[in-house]
Design an enzyme around this catalytic site. Structure first.
Site, PDB file in Angstrom:
ATOM      1  N   LYS A  80       0.859  -1.185   0.000  1.00 35.02           N
ATOM      2  CA  LYS A  80       0.000   0.000   0.000  1.00 35.02           C
ATOM      3  C   LYS A  80       0.890   1.228   0.000  1.00 35.02           C
ATOM      4  O   LYS A  80       1.980   1.221   0.581  1.00 35.02           O
ATOM      5  CB  LYS A  80      -0.867   0.010   1.267  1.00 35.02           C
ATOM      6  CG  LYS A  80      -2.155   0.766   1.122  1.00 35.02           C
ATOM      7  CD  LYS A  80      -3.258  -0.096   0.523  1.00 35.02           C
ATOM      8  CE  LYS A  80      -4.552   0.657   0.393  1.00 35.02           C
ATOM      9  NZ  LYS A  80      -5.671  -0.178  -0.067  1.00 35.02           N
ATOM     10  N   GLY A 178     -24.543   3.122   3.232  1.00 35.41           N
ATOM     11  CA  GLY A 178     -23.618   3.724   2.265  1.00 35.41           C
ATOM     12  C   GLY A 178     -24.001   3.347   0.843  1.00 35.41           C
ATOM     13  O   GLY A 178     -23.953   2.173   0.463  1.00 35.41           O
ATOM     14  N   GLY A 180     -22.581   4.488  -2.093  1.00 33.57           N
ATOM     15  CA  GLY A 180     -21.556   5.021  -2.989  1.00 33.57           C
ATOM     16  C   GLY A 180     -21.390   4.094  -4.179  1.00 33.57           C
ATOM     17  O   GLY A 180     -22.323   3.403  -4.601  1.00 33.57           O
ATOM     18  N   VAL A 182     -19.878   1.261  -4.572  1.00 35.52           N
ATOM     19  CA  VAL A 182     -20.139  -0.161  -4.328  1.00 35.52           C
ATOM     20  C   VAL A 182     -21.551  -0.365  -3.776  1.00 35.52           C
ATOM     21  O   VAL A 182     -22.305  -1.228  -4.254  1.00 35.52           O
ATOM     22  CB  VAL A 182     -19.103  -0.755  -3.339  1.00 35.52           C
ATOM     23  CG1 VAL A 182     -19.411  -2.220  -3.082  1.00 35.52           C
ATOM     24  CG2 VAL A 182     -17.688  -0.609  -3.881  1.00 35.52           C
TER      25      VAL A 182
HETATM   26  P1  NAD Z   1     -17.719   5.693  -1.952  1.00 40.70           P
HETATM   27  O1  NAD Z   1     -16.949   6.821  -1.374  1.00 40.70           O
HETATM   28  O2  NAD Z   1     -18.121   5.712  -3.381  1.00 40.70           O
HETATM   29  O3  NAD Z   1     -19.065   5.480  -1.110  1.00 40.70           O
HETATM   30  C1  NAD Z   1     -19.167   5.620   0.270  1.00 40.70           C
HETATM   31  C2  NAD Z   1     -20.584   6.102   0.558  1.00 40.70           C
HETATM   32  O4  NAD Z   1     -20.796   6.083   1.959  1.00 40.70           O
HETATM   33  C3  NAD Z   1     -20.817   7.528   0.084  1.00 40.70           C
HETATM   34  O5  NAD Z   1     -22.017   7.583  -0.688  1.00 40.70           O
HETATM   35  C4  NAD Z   1     -20.940   8.319   1.386  1.00 40.70           C
HETATM   36  O6  NAD Z   1     -21.818   9.431   1.276  1.00 40.70           O
HETATM   37  C5  NAD Z   1     -21.492   7.245   2.305  1.00 40.70           C
HETATM   38  N1  NAD Z   1     -21.284   7.530   3.725  1.00 40.70           N
HETATM   39  C6  NAD Z   1     -20.234   8.129   4.324  1.00 40.70           C
HETATM   40  N2  NAD Z   1     -20.450   8.200   5.645  1.00 40.70           N
HETATM   41  C7  NAD Z   1     -21.646   7.627   5.877  1.00 40.70           C
HETATM   42  C8  NAD Z   1     -22.408   7.387   7.054  1.00 40.70           C
HETATM   43  N3  NAD Z   1     -22.003   7.803   8.252  1.00 40.70           N
HETATM   44  N4  NAD Z   1     -23.590   6.749   6.942  1.00 40.70           N
HETATM   45  C9  NAD Z   1     -24.040   6.346   5.726  1.00 40.70           C
HETATM   46  N5  NAD Z   1     -23.358   6.560   4.576  1.00 40.70           N
HETATM   47  C10 NAD Z   1     -22.173   7.183   4.652  1.00 40.70           C
HETATM   48  O7  NAD Z   1     -16.882   4.386  -1.612  1.00 40.70           O
HETATM   49  P2  NAD Z   1     -16.995   2.950  -2.291  1.00 40.70           P
HETATM   50  O8  NAD Z   1     -15.980   2.837  -3.356  1.00 40.70           O
HETATM   51  O9  NAD Z   1     -18.424   2.657  -2.581  1.00 40.70           O
HETATM   52  O10 NAD Z   1     -16.499   2.025  -1.086  1.00 40.70           O
HETATM   53  C11 NAD Z   1     -17.343   1.747   0.014  1.00 40.70           C
HETATM   54  C12 NAD Z   1     -16.589   0.929   1.050  1.00 40.70           C
HETATM   55  O11 NAD Z   1     -16.119  -0.277   0.447  1.00 40.70           O
HETATM   56  C13 NAD Z   1     -15.338   1.635   1.598  1.00 40.70           C
HETATM   57  O12 NAD Z   1     -15.167   1.247   2.940  1.00 40.70           O
HETATM   58  C14 NAD Z   1     -14.220   1.063   0.759  1.00 40.70           C
HETATM   59  O13 NAD Z   1     -13.002   1.090   1.437  1.00 40.70           O
HETATM   60  C15 NAD Z   1     -14.704  -0.363   0.582  1.00 40.70           C
HETATM   61  N6  NAD Z   1     -14.149  -1.017  -0.608  1.00 40.70           N
HETATM   62  C16 NAD Z   1     -14.362  -0.485  -1.845  1.00 40.70           C
HETATM   63  C17 NAD Z   1     -13.824  -1.112  -2.961  1.00 40.70           C
HETATM   64  C18 NAD Z   1     -14.062  -0.578  -4.346  1.00 40.70           C
HETATM   65  O14 NAD Z   1     -13.829  -1.299  -5.312  1.00 40.70           O
HETATM   66  N7  NAD Z   1     -14.538   0.653  -4.491  1.00 40.70           N
HETATM   67  C19 NAD Z   1     -13.073  -2.292  -2.817  1.00 40.70           C
HETATM   68  C20 NAD Z   1     -12.892  -2.833  -1.536  1.00 40.70           C
HETATM   69  C21 NAD Z   1     -13.438  -2.169  -0.440  1.00 40.70           C
END
Ligand code: NAD
Length: 343
Positions: A80, A178, A180, A182
């Site tokens: 990382k 959440g 976002g 994913v």
């Molecule tokens: P993202 O930033 O697109 O989405 C996160 C979402 O969570 C956002 O819509 C945000 O508004 C919301 N959020 C933040 N705080 C919040 C709260 N207190 N209550 C409710 N919602 C809240 O991120 P992502 O890419 O969708 O990733 C989501 C999670 O999955 C993260 O923890 C990330 O580390 C993990 N992850 C993602 C990937 C990937 O491929 N993107 C891979 C492995 C792990």
């Protein structure tokens, strides 16, 4: 600043620090273990309060990548990178190229990908100066759809193991925290499979969209984890499973995408003590790293089939946890260690 005695240090093979005078780049690359292959992992850009916190993040996250890739049976080690800075203000193409040259110096020991604070476009800039980069727009691109597919398969596996053997998700109630990249894609797949959704996000727009398009019931972001449902799917924050939230859960299953869901390892045992089946985060959210193993392939269905193996990985893990009467997070660590330590 301590390195070998830092809390997150765990026999890391290589930790490199870089300051670039011209761009002001301050970055750390941590390579945890390369027994199974080059250390692949994201580059996080974050305004850390101090250098020790940046180092701690790099150490902890790189170790996590070793376990994630090993459990997913990939030919990758764990690494990382962190850039110390506020991504919206401090990021520039010159800074990213300086980061790329830092990666290049390690000569393939570490392969960089996107993470919090960096994007696919940033990886394109980094690729101007090094070949050791994944997630470019011509490479694997945005991993989120694959992560969401893997989490969907993980939810299916958990429901089959805990609630309904050989059944699908029709009528299963999932609370998604959440929406976002994913979380929303997961919610869509769950909806298509006939699941009922309760959702929360701090972004009202995302919640409105899920309500309109997927018939989801909105919930308060502060209390979504208390929803009475079949599955709680954390897809936002780390540390969501802790001393405060675990007693409040009203679900038999926790299965979601967020990294580092357990505030501490002992919270895996706390979930097991409440008879809540926990799908270990790095097992269920490995879809994105699995996709990186398929860079350059034309057949996307092959990649998607590989991501779908997360279902069987989790079924095996859950069965072993039952047989050995150990928490699922402990079994996940054991299975990963059996692979990368034996290599
Ligand atoms: P993202 O930033 O697109 O989405 C996160 C979402 O969570 C956002 O819509 C945000 O508004 C919301 N959020 C933040 N705080 C919040 C709260 N207190 N209550 C409710 N919602 C809240 O991120 P992502 O890419 O969708 O990733 C989501 C999670 O999955 C993260 O923890 C990330 O580390 C993990 N992850 C993602 C990937 C990937 O491929 N993107 C891979 C492995 C792990």
């Amino acid at each position: 600043m301590a390195v070998f005695s830092a809390p997150g240090f765990d026999k890391h093979e290589h930790v490199a620090f870089r300051f670039d005078q011209e761009t002001g780049l301050k970055a750390i690359i941590a390579v945890h273990n390369t027994n199974l292959g080059p250390a692949v992992g994201g580059c996080r850009m974050w305004a850390y309060d101090n250098d020790a916190l940046a180092l701690e993040d790099a150490l902890r996250l790189s170790r996590g990548m070793t376990y994630k890739s090993a459990l997913a049976n990939l030919p990758f080690g764990g690494g990382k990178a962190v850039i110390i800075g506020e991504s919206r203000q401090d990021k520039s193409d010159d800074l990213l190229r300086a980061m790329g040259l830092f990666v290049d110096r390690l000569d393939g020991l570490y392969v960089v990908a996107e993470d919090v604070g960096t994007t696919v476009q940033d990886m394109d800039v980094i690729a101007e100066v090094t070949d050791h980069v994944a997630c470019t727009s011509e490479g694997s691109g945005n991993p989120s759809p694959y992560t969401a597919l893997g989490v969907f398969e993980g939810v299916r596996a958990a429901v089959r193991h805990k609630l309904r053997a050989n059944a699908e998700l029709e009528g299963v109630h999932v609370a998604v925290q959440g929406l976002g990249q994913v979380g929303f894609a997961l919610a869509q797949q769950l909806h298509d499979a006939g699941a009922t959704l309760t959702v929360a996000d701090i972004s009202a727009d995302a919640v409105t969209m899920a309500a309109d398009e997927l018939g989801a019931t909105p919930a308060d972001p502060d209390s979504i984890h208390t929803t009475k449902a079949d599955v709680f799917a954390p897809c936002a924050l780390g540390g969501i499973l802790n001393d405060r939230t675990i007693p409040q859960l009203q679900v038999p299953i926790v299965a979601g995408a967020a990294n580092n869901q357990l505030a501490e390892d002992r919270h895996g045992a706390a979930l097991a003590a409440r008879d809540i089946l926990y799908a270990p985060d790095y097992a269920i959210n490995a879809g994105g790293i699995i996709e990186i193993a398929h860079i350059g392939e034309q057949d996307d269905e092959n990649t998607r089939d590989h991501v779908r193996t997360i279902h069987d990985t989790l079924i095996n893990l859950f069965r072993r946890a039952d047989a050995e009467r150990l928490p699922t997070n402990v079994i996940a660590d054991m299975m990963a260690q059996e692979r990368f330590l034996a290599a």
